[in-house]
Enzyme design. Structure first.
Site, short mmCIF file in Angstrom:
data_model
loop_
_atom_site.label_atom_id
_atom_site.label_comp_id
_atom_site.label_asym_id
_atom_site.label_seq_id
_atom_site.Cartn_x
_atom_site.Cartn_y
_atom_site.Cartn_z
N SER A 175 0.76 -1.22 -0.11
CA SER A 175 -0.03 -0.04 0.05
C SER A 175 0.90 1.15 0.05
CB SER A 175 -0.86 -0.02 1.14
OG SER A 175 -1.38 1.42 1.48
N TYR B 57 -1.38 -0.70 10.57
CA TYR B 57 -1.94 -0.99 9.17
C TYR B 57 -0.59 -0.61 8.19
CZ TYR B 57 -3.70 -1.13 4.41
OH TYR B 57 -3.78 -1.50 3.00
#
Length: 249
Positions: A135, A148
């Site tokens: 990501s 995350y």
């Protein structure tokens, strides 16, 4: 005909990858927790092209049983797409739920590493492509992204480390790092808050599952001498966040 194994194929990017690879002439081993969604994919795309494997990527025993039972036509894996992952919670670190942190680490890091390690001998034998979904959060921190972002930074660095270790084997490794992609991601992160999802994507054109699936397929379809190390993909409407400044009241 080549075969790809896609984790988290019951929704979003993983589901779109299954469709994109089948359309390009590949066979797909589709894994996920929701049997009914995998069966729908099989019905749509054909049992000769899609083999469903129902398991949670964190459950190594169920995973190993499913892999051991792969039919002959799906037993040689030419590409592994480590897509399964999630974000849980939007709170700052000091307010976060530790259980959510542990679930993200178990899913995004431990399960990805475990599956990759399990398949490495076969992937080396087939000179496969490994595509790991990281990501932009791996590079650009944001408030509430704490663990995350940390897990996705691990995925990025693990991909580069694999690339070093697998030098000379013919195996290629890529870290794909998407920005805003409208899938079930935000609904999962917020516990099903549709309003939060609508607000996040409102007034702009985010990427979608098929956009990233096309990117994954492109990486997997490059000639054997071409390796894409990392690939960052953002919607045009999204750019880099500015630095935060905490000011006195």
């Amino acid at each position: 005909m080549k075969t790809v194994l896609v984790t988290g194929a019951t929704a979003g990017i993983g589901e779109a990858c299954a469709r994109a690879f089948v359309e390009a002439g590949w066979k797909v081993i589709a894994t996920g927790r929701r049997a009914e969604r995998l069966e729908a994919l099989v019905e749509e795309l054909g049992a000769d092209r899609v083999h469903p494997c129902v398991f949670d990527v964190r459950d190594e025993e169920a995973r190993d049983a499913a892999l051991a039972a792969l039919p002959e036509g799906f037993s040689k894996i030419d590409c592994l797409v480590n897509n399964a992952g999630l974000a849980l919670g939007t709170e700052k670190a000091q307010d976060a739920d530790l259980a959510n942190w542990k679930t993200m680490i178990d899913t995004n890091v431990t399960a990805l590493v475990s599956l990759t390690h399990k398949l490495l001998p076969a992937l080396i034998e087939s000179k496969a492509v490994i595509v790991n979904l990281a990501s932009v959060a791996a590079t650009y921190p944001y408030t509430g992204g704490n663990v995350y972002g940390g897990t996705k930074a691990f995925v990025r660095q693990f991909s580069l480390g694999l690339r070093c270790d697998l030098s000379g084997t013919g195996v290629r490794v890529t870290s794909i790092e998407p920005g805003m992609v409208e899938t079930e991601f935000t609904l999962v992160r917020t516990g099903g808050n549709q309003e939060a999802s609508d607000t996040l994507y409102g007034g702009m054109r985010p990427l979608d599952g098929p956009d990233i699936a096309a990117t994954v397929l492109w990486v997997a379809s490059q000639p054997p001498h071409v390796n894409v190390n990392t690939l960052e993909v953002m919607p045009v409407a999204q750019s880099f966040a500015g630095f935060q400044v905490a000011r006195d009241a």
